[in-house]
Every structure is written in C-alpha cells, then in structure tokens.
Scaffold this motif. Structure first.
Motif, PDB file in Angstrom:
ATOM      1  N   VAL A  59     131.214  75.854  55.867  1.00 43.05           N
ATOM      2  CA  VAL A  59     130.887  75.923  57.301  1.00 43.05           C
ATOM      3  C   VAL A  59     130.106  74.692  57.734  1.00 43.05           C
ATOM      4  O   VAL A  59     130.432  74.034  58.734  1.00 43.05           O
ATOM      5  N   TYR A  60     129.082  74.349  56.957  1.00 43.21           N
ATOM      6  CA  TYR A  60     128.220  73.244  57.387  1.00 43.21           C
ATOM      7  C   TYR A  60     128.819  71.869  57.083  1.00 43.21           C
ATOM      8  O   TYR A  60     128.443  70.871  57.686  1.00 43.21           O
ATOM      9  N   THR A  61     129.743  71.822  56.144  1.00 34.87           N
ATOM     10  CA  THR A  61     130.393  70.545  55.838  1.00 34.87           C
ATOM     11  C   THR A  61     131.477  70.235  56.879  1.00 34.87           C
ATOM     12  O   THR A  61     131.649  69.089  57.286  1.00 34.87           O
ATOM     13  N   LEU A 112     114.369  78.101  54.181  1.00 36.34           N
ATOM     14  CA  LEU A 112     115.225  78.433  53.033  1.00 36.34           C
ATOM     15  C   LEU A 112     116.641  78.627  53.544  1.00 36.34           C
ATOM     16  O   LEU A 112     116.840  79.269  54.580  1.00 36.34           O
ATOM     17  N   ASP A 113     117.611  78.087  52.828  1.00 32.48           N
ATOM     18  CA  ASP A 113     119.009  78.359  53.170  1.00 32.48           C
ATOM     19  C   ASP A 113     119.867  78.290  51.919  1.00 32.48           C
ATOM     20  O   ASP A 113     119.594  77.516  50.999  1.00 32.48           O
ATOM     21  N   ILE A 114     120.916  79.084  51.918  1.00 27.53           N
ATOM     22  CA  ILE A 114     121.842  79.100  50.778  1.00 27.53           C
ATOM     23  C   ILE A 114     122.646  77.798  50.717  1.00 27.53           C
ATOM     24  O   ILE A 114     123.131  77.415  49.650  1.00 27.53           O
ATOM     25  N   ASP A 124     113.697  85.518  60.452  1.00 33.31           N
ATOM     26  CA  ASP A 124     115.120  85.542  60.073  1.00 33.31           C
ATOM     27  C   ASP A 124     115.928  85.814  61.331  1.00 33.31           C
ATOM     28  O   ASP A 124     115.811  86.881  61.930  1.00 33.31           O
ATOM     29  N   ARG A 125     116.712  84.836  61.731  1.00 29.66           N
ATOM     30  CA  ARG A 125     117.646  85.061  62.844  1.00 29.66           C
ATOM     31  C   ARG A 125     119.062  84.990  62.284  1.00 29.66           C
ATOM     32  O   ARG A 125     119.486  83.961  61.792  1.00 29.66           O
ATOM     33  N   ALA A 126     119.731  86.140  62.309  1.00 35.24           N
ATOM     34  CA  ALA A 126     121.156  86.221  61.969  1.00 35.24           C
ATOM     35  C   ALA A 126     121.456  85.920  60.504  1.00 35.24           C
ATOM     36  O   ALA A 126     122.412  85.199  60.202  1.00 35.24           O
TER      37      ALA A 126
HETATM   38  C1  SAM Z   1     124.400  82.672  61.509  1.00 38.47           C
HETATM   39  S1  SAM Z   1     123.567  81.408  60.640  1.00 38.47           S
HETATM   40  C2  SAM Z   1     121.959  81.395  61.405  1.00 38.47           C
HETATM   41  C3  SAM Z   1     121.209  80.130  61.139  1.00 38.47           C
HETATM   42  C4  SAM Z   1     119.807  80.062  61.747  1.00 38.47           C
HETATM   43  N1  SAM Z   1     118.990  81.177  61.328  1.00 38.47           N
HETATM   44  C5  SAM Z   1     119.848  79.970  63.241  1.00 38.47           C
HETATM   45  O1  SAM Z   1     119.381  80.893  63.912  1.00 38.47           O
HETATM   46  O2  SAM Z   1     120.335  78.947  63.741  1.00 38.47           O
HETATM   47  C6  SAM Z   1     123.243  82.192  59.067  1.00 38.47           C
HETATM   48  C7  SAM Z   1     122.519  81.276  58.117  1.00 38.47           C
HETATM   49  O3  SAM Z   1     122.135  82.006  56.960  1.00 38.47           O
HETATM   50  C8  SAM Z   1     122.439  81.280  55.795  1.00 38.47           C
HETATM   51  N2  SAM Z   1     122.676  82.305  54.750  1.00 38.47           N
HETATM   52  C9  SAM Z   1     123.681  83.194  54.702  1.00 38.47           C
HETATM   53  N3  SAM Z   1     123.534  84.011  53.646  1.00 38.47           N
HETATM   54  C10 SAM Z   1     122.386  83.622  53.028  1.00 38.47           C
HETATM   55  C11 SAM Z   1     121.698  84.066  51.868  1.00 38.47           C
HETATM   56  N4  SAM Z   1     122.182  85.099  51.132  1.00 38.47           N
HETATM   57  N5  SAM Z   1     120.563  83.446  51.505  1.00 38.47           N
HETATM   58  C12 SAM Z   1     120.084  82.402  52.238  1.00 38.47           C
HETATM   59  N6  SAM Z   1     120.698  81.932  53.343  1.00 38.47           N
HETATM   60  C13 SAM Z   1     121.835  82.537  53.738  1.00 38.47           C
HETATM   61  C14 SAM Z   1     123.653  80.453  56.173  1.00 38.47           C
HETATM   62  O4  SAM Z   1     123.829  79.300  55.397  1.00 38.47           O
HETATM   63  C15 SAM Z   1     123.343  80.121  57.631  1.00 38.47           C
HETATM   64  O5  SAM Z   1     122.586  78.933  57.725  1.00 38.47           O
END
Ligand code: SAM
Length: 202
Positions: free
Chosen positions: A10-12, A68-70, A110-112
C-alpha cells in the motif's frame, strides 16, 4: 499476502495523500490528545503510518512522541517528510499484535488500526500491551469505523464498533471517559463515519 506485505505494498504503490484515510490536518485526534494530556505527556501513535499527527504534536510543544507502524515503507516516507524533525520522534517498525514491550507512555492513540484486528486473540494481545504501556490514569484514544461505516478499508475487512462494543473490548482494564463521533471524508469525497473513545487506564 500477509498483513505486513499488504501494508508495505500500500505505502510503496500509493501516494500517501491519495489513500482513503489521508487527512491534511488530524484535528480530531489532536484535540482529543490535548484534552487527555493538557500537560503534554508522552504520546505513542499506534499504526501512525504517514499521518500528519507527529508534526502537529511537535508544533504544539509535545516533546516525547513515538510512532509505531507495521510498514517500514510508511515509516521511511514519514521520516523523509519530516526531514530533520524526524530525529525528535521515536520510530518503531512492528506489528502491534507481536510487540512485547513499548516502554511507558501517557497517551496511546490509534486511528483506524484496531478495527483491522478480526481475531479475538489479536485484540486481547493489543489490550494487554496497552494496559502494560499506560500507567494508571493514562489515556487510550481509539478511533474505528462506526457501525454505519464501510465494511472494508484498504481492501481489508474491518470490525465496526459503537461505543458499547468498543468499550467492551477494553474493559475492565480501561474505562470510557469520552465518546466522539467523527465523519471523515476520503480524498475522493466518500464519507466514513468514525467513533472515537477516550479511555482511562483503571
Ligand atoms: C488505515 S491506516 C491509518 C493510518 C494512520 N493511523 C492515520 O490515521 O493516518 C492503518 C495503518 O495501520 C498500520 N497497521 C495495520 N496493521 C497493523 C499492525 N498489526 N501493527 C501495526 N500497524 C499496523 C498500517 O500500516 C497503516 O499505516
């Protein structure tokens, strides 16, 4: 494709201002953080991706911020955008359901992200880690798609919540102190109803 591969792709492949969750100004999150921690305590943004929240916090006097992000690609993009200011932030690449220890923070945001956790075991680990990371009185701010939100985000199924069902995931370790509804509009103009809860670590 596993969870990490999904988010790296997604991010790439996408411009981060075109993804559905993009916000030029994360004002709801920021306002909730300000209310939760008027003394500007240590904040960790779970699944922060390339959100503009870190610079908004820096601009407003927060001194201890972690993201933190995956996705390593998301973290690389966010760091590049912030340039030298990125050095003032702790960046962690990891899956929130696998991280053992994050240290101590006053505010967990944590948003989304939580709404992607479909497995009960993942949600239990998430709540356990949040409980260890926040001291008693610490605040957890969480935003998910509301019950009338879309069933999928980024092509993945999500769990949708109302205040009662979201609070139930976090009780009895956390108690709700605020409930906020927020209508996000994606860059293409689609409305996405969110529910945000602020909870206190009991
Ligand atoms: C819908 S995006 C929201 C990004 C950000 N919170 C925002 O509001 O702009 C979901 C984010 O969660 C990260 N993510 C998804 N599953 C995750 C996990 N198990 N652990 C850490 N990060 C995760 C994704 O890489 C992505 O950046």
């Amino acid at each position: 494709m596993n969870r990490k591969e999904h988010w790296e792709t997604v991010y790439t492949k996408n411009d981060d201002t075109q993804v559905g969750w993009y916000q030029p100004d994360p004002e709801t999150s920021f306002r909730l953080i300000e209310t939760a921690s008027p003394e500007k305590g240590a904040v960790i943004d779970i699944g922060g991706g390339t959100s503009r929240l870190p610079e908004k916090l820096l601009d407003n006097g927060y001194k201890s911020i972690a993201v933190l992000d995956i996705s390593a690609a998301a973290v690389t993009k966010a760091k590049a955008r912030l340039a030298q200011r990125a050095e003032n932030i702790q960046w962690i690449v990891g899956d929130i359901t696998e991280v053992e220890n994050l240290g101590r923070f006053d505010v967990w945001h944590d948003r989304a992200v939580f709404h992607f956790l479909g497995a009960l075991s993942d949600r239990r680990r998430y709540v356990e880690l949040a409980g260890h990371t926040l001291p008693k009185g610490g605040r957890l701010i969480i935003g998910t798609f509301a019950k009338d939100g879309p069933p999928r985000c980024s092509g993945l199924e999500v769990c949708r919540y109302d205040a009662a069902t979201l609070a139930a995931e976090f009780g009895p370790v956390f108690r709700v102190v605020d409930e906020t509804s927020h209508l996000h509009h994606t860059p293409s103009g689609k409305p996405q109803p969110f529910i945000f809860l602020t909870m206190v670590r009991v």
